[in-house]
Each structure stands twice: as C-alpha cells, then as structure tokens.
Scaffold this active site. Structure first.
Site, mmCIF file in Angstrom:
data_model
loop_
_atom_site.group_PDB
_atom_site.id
_atom_site.type_symbol
_atom_site.label_atom_id
_atom_site.label_comp_id
_atom_site.label_asym_id
_atom_site.label_seq_id
_atom_site.Cartn_x
_atom_site.Cartn_y
_atom_site.Cartn_z
ATOM 1 N N ASP A 311 0.860 -1.178 0.000
ATOM 2 C CA ASP A 311 0.000 0.000 0.000
ATOM 3 C C ASP A 311 0.906 1.240 0.000
ATOM 4 O O ASP A 311 2.101 1.155 0.285
ATOM 5 C CB ASP A 311 -0.940 -0.013 1.215
ATOM 6 C CG ASP A 311 -2.163 0.864 0.987
ATOM 7 O OD1 ASP A 311 -2.149 1.683 0.058
ATOM 8 O OD2 ASP A 311 -3.145 0.735 1.748
ATOM 9 N N GLU A 511 -10.209 7.405 4.158
ATOM 10 C CA GLU A 511 -9.189 6.840 5.044
ATOM 11 C C GLU A 511 -9.225 7.508 6.433
ATOM 12 O O GLU A 511 -10.289 7.810 6.940
ATOM 13 C CB GLU A 511 -7.814 6.917 4.383
ATOM 14 C CG GLU A 511 -7.806 6.157 3.035
ATOM 15 C CD GLU A 511 -6.434 6.002 2.418
ATOM 16 O OE1 GLU A 511 -5.482 5.716 3.149
ATOM 17 O OE2 GLU A 511 -6.327 6.147 1.186
HETATM 18 C C1 BGC Z 1 -5.043 3.111 0.275
HETATM 19 C C2 BGC Z 1 -5.323 2.034 -0.724
HETATM 20 C C3 BGC Z 1 -5.204 2.574 -2.126
HETATM 21 C C4 BGC Z 1 -3.846 3.212 -2.306
HETATM 22 C C5 BGC Z 1 -3.641 3.820 -3.676
HETATM 23 C C6 BGC Z 1 -3.767 3.835 -0.024
HETATM 24 O O1 BGC Z 1 -3.618 4.920 0.815
HETATM 25 O O2 BGC Z 1 -4.965 2.551 1.569
HETATM 26 O O3 BGC Z 1 -6.595 1.493 -0.492
HETATM 27 O O4 BGC Z 1 -5.403 1.552 -3.041
HETATM 28 O O5 BGC Z 1 -3.667 4.231 -1.359
HETATM 29 O O6 BGC Z 1 -4.351 4.975 -3.840
HETATM 30 C C1 BGC Z 2 -3.050 9.616 -2.371
HETATM 31 C C2 BGC Z 2 -3.973 8.484 -2.155
HETATM 32 C C3 BGC Z 2 -3.426 7.682 -1.071
HETATM 33 C C4 BGC Z 2 -3.125 8.496 0.172
HETATM 34 C C5 BGC Z 2 -2.352 7.677 1.171
HETATM 35 C C6 BGC Z 2 -2.876 10.404 -1.102
HETATM 36 O O1 BGC Z 2 -1.996 11.476 -1.294
HETATM 37 O O2 BGC Z 2 -3.551 10.420 -3.375
HETATM 38 O O3 BGC Z 2 -4.104 7.690 -3.289
HETATM 39 O O4 BGC Z 2 -4.343 6.696 -0.790
HETATM 40 O O5 BGC Z 2 -2.346 9.602 -0.117
HETATM 41 O O6 BGC Z 2 -2.725 7.801 2.471
#
Ligand code: BGC
Ligand code: BGC
Length: 817
Positions: A311, A511
């Site tokens: 991730d 998130e």
């Molecule tokens: C998320 C994932 C996601 C990834 C890419 C991460 O922060 O936990 O679910 O697929 O970012 O965007």
């Molecule tokens: C990204 C997301 C990712 C997240 C990680 C963002 O800056 O655009 O895709 O999931 O950071 O926590």
C-alpha cells in the site's frame, strides 16, 4: 454500552522483532482455480533468465504518475504505475478520458522500447466505486450500499461495468475490492467495507472479483472486457483498535481467520490475481513486514501464486526502515512496492542490498516471477498498446445509460427505510413538496470520498453531467405526476409545502481523515436538527434522507422525522431513490424499499463495536433491519443523550483560540505563562501576546518579542502520532497577517519525541501564498521527519524571534493543500 469486548491482545507499539509465528494448522486451506500452466511458467523462466538485476528490481516497483515520467519508466525498467487518489494526467483533476489514454500509451511505449526488456508496464487505479478518478464516469454507490442490497448478482454486474469504463481509458488493474470486515464503525473506511458480517463480505467480494476479472477458466477471464482486481487490505484492516485507520488490529488468531480472512478464501477461489498488504499491524508487527501472513499463510499455506502488492509507502512504516530503504518488506513476502514518490530511492537501495546479500536472489526472482505471471495471465504480453486494445477510446461507455441504470438500481436497492410513522411514505406526488438541505443537490456528499479526488473534495455537478441528484430525481418523479417541487437548501420556503423532504449527511472523507472518536453525527453542531425542527413546528411532515459512510447516532433527528431513510453514499444516480418515495400513477407496480442494514445501528453514540453475534447485543436497529412500505413502524421516542466528543487534533489554532487540547505558552528564562485569550506577558516580559483581528474580530493572536533571543511562543499538545498524515503528504499550514517586515527573522522548531528540531526561518524556506491581508505558509510534514523529528510523537511547535519582531496568527492546522 453494549460493545463487544475482545480478548486482550498485546497492543504494544510496532516492533521490528519478527514475530511471524502463526498456528497454521487451524487455518483452512484456500484453493485457487488457476492452475500453473507449464508453458506460461517456461515463458516466465525464459524472460527471467534474460533480465539484469536492474531490470528485476525495476519490475517490482510501482510509481505514482505524478512522480515519474515515461522516460524514467524506460530507464529504470519500472514494472507498474498507479494514479493515487489525487494524481491525474498533467496534474489535471478534470483531465479528459483521451488524456488518460494518451498517458497510458506513453508509459506502455516507454516500457516496450527495443533496447529494454520489453515487459509491458501495467497501470493500477482505485476504481473502487466505478472509475471514480475520472470526470463523467458512472459513480456507483460505495461498498456499504452494495452490502445493503444483499445482491451478489448486481455487484457482479457493477464490477463488469466498472471494468469496461477502466478499459476505455487504457488501464489494466484496479485496487478493488476492499474485503475489510469493519468491526468498529468509527473507522474512516467503514463505507469501503460491504458489511460487519464476514459472510456478506465474502459473498459480495467474490461477486465483485468475478465482475472485474471475469470468470476463471472461461474465455472471458481477463479478456478485453475485464481488468485485474486486488483484494485489500491483507489482513485485519477492519479490526483496528478504536477504529483507528492503519492501526493495531485487536483480534485473536481465530478471529482473524473467521472474521477478517473470510473474504480472502472466496476471492482466491475466484482467481484473484493480486492482494494488497494492509497498513495495519497485528501484535505490534506491521503487515508489510509480516512474513507469517505474507509468506507462510498466503503463499505457502494457501498456495497463492499471484502478486502481493504494498500500500501507499506502507513499507516505510515498518520500524527501522524508511520509504526509500526497506529490504524487510521484500524479505517478508511483498512482491511489488507501492512506492509513489520513493521508487527511485528504493531502486538504488534494493540494488545494493542485493549485492550485499541483505535480500537474496531467490526472493527477488520469486517476486519478479509473480509480476510476470500476473502480466501473462492478464494477457498483457499479447496486447497492443493501450489505445489499440478493444474498448480503448470507447468513451461513450463512460457514464453510459446502461451503467447509469445499474447505478440507479443499486442506489434504489440500498436505501434502508428505518422509520415510517403513520405510513408517511409513500407520498402522493400531487402536492406541494419542499426539498430542503444542501446535500439534496450536492454530488460531493452524495458520492463520498474517492470521487474525482482522494477525499472527494471539490466535486461539482458539471463533473458528472449525466448524474441525477436526489433533488433532480424527486423533481423527475413528482413533476411527472403533477406535483410541485420547491428547493430551499436552508429549509426556508417561499410557499408553505404539504410535505418536506430533508436531506443531510456527512461531508466526504477518505481513510484516516474520516476516523471518529464517537458515533455522534456532528456533535455540537445540529443545524440540520434545527432545520427539521422548524419544519415540524410549522406542522409540516418531514421525510428525512440521511447520507453517511456508516451508521451514526442520530436519535434527535430520528425523533423529529416522520420517515427516515439511511441512504449511505448512493453515488451519481442518487435520484433513483425518489422512485421509492412516491405512489406513481402510471407505474405498473409500485417500487418498495428492499435495502437491509449491512451494519448494526447504534442506540448510543458509544456503541462503536456493535456487531451481530455479540453477547450483549442491543442495537437500535439490528443487522439486517429493514422496513418495507407495507410495514407498520413501531419506533417510539428515543433518548437524546449525546456524548462529549474529542475535537479534531488537526486544527491547532483557529477562531482566535487554541483548539481541543492544544495550549499556548509564552516562555522566557524566568518561566512561562499560558494564554487564555487576553493580553499576556511572560514572567520576565520578553514576549507578550494579545487577541488581534485579521479580517474578523479577535480571530487571531498577536505575539511580539523584545530583542532577547530567549523567549518562545509554543503550541503544545500531549504526544500525537502524525505518521499517517506525513505519509499522505499533509502540511502544517500557518495563516499569518501579511507583515513581512515584522515576521522577518522568526524561527520555528518542532517538538517531538526526539526533542526540539530547528526548522529555520519561516519566511525563507516554505511555500507561501499571499493576499493583501494574509500570508499562508505550508510546510510538508515530511520535512519535519527528514529534519529528524519523531512523527510518532509530535508534541508541539515553537516560534521565536531574535529581534523585536511580531507575528499575527489566525490559523494553524494540519491539512492537505
Ligand atoms: C489506500 C489504498 C489505495 C492506495 C492507492 C492507499 O492509501 O490505503 O486502499 O489503493 O492508497 O491509492
Ligand atoms: C493519495 C492516495 C493515497 C493516500 C495515502 C494520497 O496522497 O492520493 O491515493 O491513498 O495519499 O494515504
């Protein structure tokens, strides 16, 4: 409180010591329908034998399109690119489909240069509720809604539709479905989870995998109509302590097996090609470094021969590693690093670790083999460049009528009727209908996070021209039957209505930004309740539609509503819910509510861990609850005792006052004084503070120094963990009065577990934006870490000025830009 008590687990902070022991005898086997085909394996070996160390290392890296160019994909032999939630071609949030496709071609061509290994690069995207990073796409309801439909066939059809829209812009791979089984509904990702029920997650997750990838061992499997799916986040993401995203999973090994693993058995059974490691930890050990789960369970015991992808910089959270230096993850069993902006550093460090023997050749080869196997299975080696593949450039598929009809079906089937006093519903359309609440016509709120941007911020109606908001749907249905609809976002109507439909809900989030401390909806701010109450007091029946990413405590709003619908996050075709609200004169059969709660609904705001099967299970509405229009509603008056809720730690200073538990101290060699909002001088009079106006009355603090170099202005808090914010590129944002001469020379330090780290002169170093009145300074949190601050324990920030400077501050906070 009726929460379930988990057996106590060791919740000590993540440690580096490998505690990989699992009792695999108690874990059932998994079985994939994908046999290894000798021809493919021979082909993989042939490619592998021709690859250099550099080419192999490049192949296991995935970079974000915002941080890599096609030339670099070629030069470093990169195996995959992704677009994170905030990345798009040219940084254009509203890039046209043709721009996405052109960029896909550029990356692909770079990987296929004749002087390289010619291994096609693959592009992954978070198509988690439709092709949601793209304007104009069909935005399906989020997974929580799909859970409410209980309709696996519908979920499979949504998966196929999503795959087609992704194909139209040339991508190969989606990071979906999420197989989290949410246990604590305060978790900011609850809506990405189908349900609190492991069985429902398993059923719908399997259906989504089938829809996305096609059926294994049939000609449709990963053909031109399908994309690679990812089961995520392995394992335990939905079971973290206090619902804290990326936290420590509180579960016994048996609970991991019976609850959190449920979806994985079935996804593997559908031939899922990739699995994403979770940010979370178990017994103190981060999943990205957990050999027991990634290697012993997943690859050996379950015989998963697909790809384990990381991730977003998740590998860098293993203690003792960094995002650019982390052999531990590969050694534990990760096959591809999601290294958005860290790929180049990893490329260098992995290569030298291979030479030193910190990582061994066999493990690297195994990881590369898995990448290649995935690419062969997804038919990438035999396909032309993205724009020449079937469906590429078929932009008419994006948001097409057929997909919109599906999204509408899902919105309708997922609306759960919770209250219908005196059979208030269905409504007669032939009356004066008031629609109230800004959310009724706000696509951002209707669609939730992961829509156009990571947090779902900034969505406009023009971004989804084919969408139908709730307001539009209500107008369509009521006006067709001679009704009259007035829209008043604030509920203040022009002509007295016969009935009001009030729509409200959570602001979009994604998130950890959505983590809560209690399940109280909007504690301390019940403007919606006031609006509903005003309508009731005017004698108008109120039908309430609530939009949220999880069940929340809304007893006061429920009490005041005649009918109450939990619609969760219904997406771009939310208007379809209107079909359920009215008795339709020309309809052959009246539609009815069929949605059933996928999560138990709390009666108290502290029932966070409320799940069916708990020993003392006392929800307001149990798991599976639904009313139909035929039912008689027996819901009585509910208690309205809310709970004290901790504020958001992300705001440090605002509205002229420190927020939450933040404190402001003025310190000089004789001691310190705490600011309480009035004029204040430090004990030796070296620094003073007073309220100030910055465009508004007393919304700021003015602090002045008396040429001593020993007095400080400090914002203090009990230790806060800001690792997740730093990982997601958050900033410390300061809004100051634009008085450069006065601020000149002001220094800043950050105070953390590693002591005081001096960051330097405010005006010299960081990104600034100016208006006549204000100067905004933004400092990436990552800069604090690279300067040596310990972001697991941030205690405050400090300012001082060696001259006789002064500073006027109206806001300090931690945020995205
Ligand atoms: C998320 C994932 C996601 C990834 C890419 C991460 O922060 O936990 O679910 O697929 O970012 O965007
Ligand atoms: C990204 C997301 C990712 C997240 C990680 C963002 O800056 O655009 O895709 O999931 O950071 O926590």
């Amino acid at each position: 409180m009726t929460s379930r008590t988990y057996p106590s687990a060791d919740a000590s902070p993540a440690t580096k010591s490998p505690n990989t022991h699992l009792n695999l005898d108690v874990w059932p086997k998994a079985s994939s329908p994908l046999a290894q085909d000798p021809e493919t394996e021979a082909r993989i070996e042939a490619i592998l034998s021709r690859m250099s160390a550099e080419q192999k290392v490049g192949q296991i890296l995935q970079a974000d399109i915002a941080s890599i160019t096609p030339e670099e994909v070629h030069k470093y032999h990169i195996g995959s690119v992704l677009n994170g939630g905030n990345s798009s071609p040219g940084g254009k949030m509203r890039a046209a489909p043709s721009e996405w496709l052109a960029l896909a071609d550029a990356f692909w061509e770079a990987s296929m240069q004749p002087d390289g290994p010619q291994i096609p690069v693959m592009w992954g995207t978070d198509a988690v509720h439709g092709h949601n990073n793209l304007t104009g796409a069909t935005i399906f309801p989020h997974n929580i809604n799909l859970g409410a439909t209980r309709d696996a066939n519908l979920v499979e059809r949504i998966g196929s539709a999503t795959a087609l829209e992704v194909r139209a812009t040339g991508m190969d791979w989606t990071f979906a479905p999420t197989l989290a089984v949410t246990r604590d509904d305060r978790w900011g990702r609850s809506y990405e989870s189908y349900s609190e029920s492991p069985d429902l997650v398993a059923d719908l997750g399997a259906a989504m995998v089938r829809g996305l990838q096609g059926r294994p061992n049939t000609p449709t499997f990963l053909d031109a109509d399908h994309v690679i799916a990812t089961a995520k986040h392995f394992i335990g993401d939905g079971g973290t302590q206090d619902g804290r995203d990326q936290g420590e999973t509180i579960a016994t090994e048996e609970e991991l097996r019976d609850v959190h693993a449920a979806g994985y058995y079935r996804a593997i059974g559908e031939g899922i090609l990739s699995i994403m490691a979770s940010f979370s930890s178990w017994k103190g050990q981060k999943m990205h470094g957990h050999k027991g789960f990634l290697t012993h369970l997943l690859k050996e015991h379950w015989e998963f021969d697909g790809l384990v992808v990381g991730d977003w910089n998740g590998h860098g959270q293993i203690p003792g590693t960094s995002t650019t230096n982390c052999p531990d993850a590969l050694n534990a069993g990760l096959d591809m690093y999601m290294a958005p902006d860290s790929w180049k550093g990893l490329y260098t460090s992995l290569l030298s670790q291979l030479q030193e023997g910190t990582i061994c050749q066999d493990r690297l080869d195994d990881a590369v083999r898995r990448v290649l196997r995935l690419k062969v299975r997804a038919r990438l080696f035999t396909q032309p460049k993205p724009s020449e593949r079937q469906h590429a450039g078929d932009y008419h598929l994006i948001g097409c009528q057929r997909h919109r009809d599906l999204a509408a079906e899902a919105a309708r089937k997922s609306a759960v009727l919770l209250k219908n006093a005196n059979r208030s519903l269905p409504l007669s359309p032939r009356q004066n209908i008031l629609v109230a609440g800004k959310a009724a016509d706000d696509l951002g709120i209707l669609c939730g996070g992961w829509t156009l941007s990571w947090q779902g911020e900034g969505v406009r109606k023009a971004d989804y021209p084919h969408a139908e908001t709730l307001l539009q749907g209500i107008k369509r249905v009521a006006e067709a039957d001679g009704g009259n609809v007035e829209y008043a976002p604030d509920g203040i109507y022009q002509s007295t209505p016969d009935v009001a439909i009030y729509v409200f809900g959570e602001k979009p989030y994604a998130e950890f930004r959505g983590d809560l401390t209690t399940l109280d909806f909007k504690p301390g701010n019940r403007t919606d309740l006031q609006a509903i109450r005003r309508l009731k007091e005017a004698g108008i029946p109120v039908i309430t539609i609530f939009l949220s990413g999880r069940p929340l405590w809304v007893n006061p709003e429920l009490n005041k509503s005649d009918a109450f619908i939990a619609a969760f996050l219904p997406g771009s075709q939310s208007g379809a819910i209107a079909d359920l609200l009215f008795r339709q004169e020309n309809a052959t059969a009246d539609l009815d509510f069929t949605g059933m709660l996928p999560f138990s609904w709390p009666e108290h705001a502290d029932q966070y861990l409320l799940n069916q099967g708990d020993t003392d299970y006392q929800p307001l509405f149990p798991y599976g609850f639904r009313l139909s229009l035929q039912d008689t509603c027996t819901l009585g008056q509910l208690h309205e005792n809310s709970l004290a809720t901790e504020p958001d730690h992300g705001t440090i200073f605002d509205h002229g006052a420190p927020q939450g538990s933040w404190e402001i101290l003025l310190t000089d060699p004789s001691g310190h004084a705490t600011w309480k909002g009035r004029s204040l001088v430090s004990p030796a009079a070296e620094i003073h503070a007073q309220p100030a106006d910055l465009g508004q009355q007393e919304n700021a603090i003015r602090v002045g120094w008396a040429r001593t170099n020993t007095a400080t202005l400090t914002f203090l808090h009990p230790p806060l963990d800001m690792t997740r914010e730093a990982n997601a590129d958050f900033y410390l944002k300061l809004v100051l009065a634009n008085l450069p001469d006065d601020i000149n020379g002001t220094q800043m330090s950050v105070i953390s577990g590693s002591g005081r780290i001096r960051m330097g002169d405010l005006l010299c170093m960081y990104r600034q934006e100016e208006t006549d009145l204000t100067l905004t300074i933004t400092i990436p949190l990552k800069k604090f870490a690279s300067a040596g601050a310990d972001l697991t324990s941030v205690k405050g920030i400090e300012f001082w000025n060696p001259g006789s400077g002064q500073i006027v501050i109206s806001h300090i906070g931690i945020s995205t830009l």
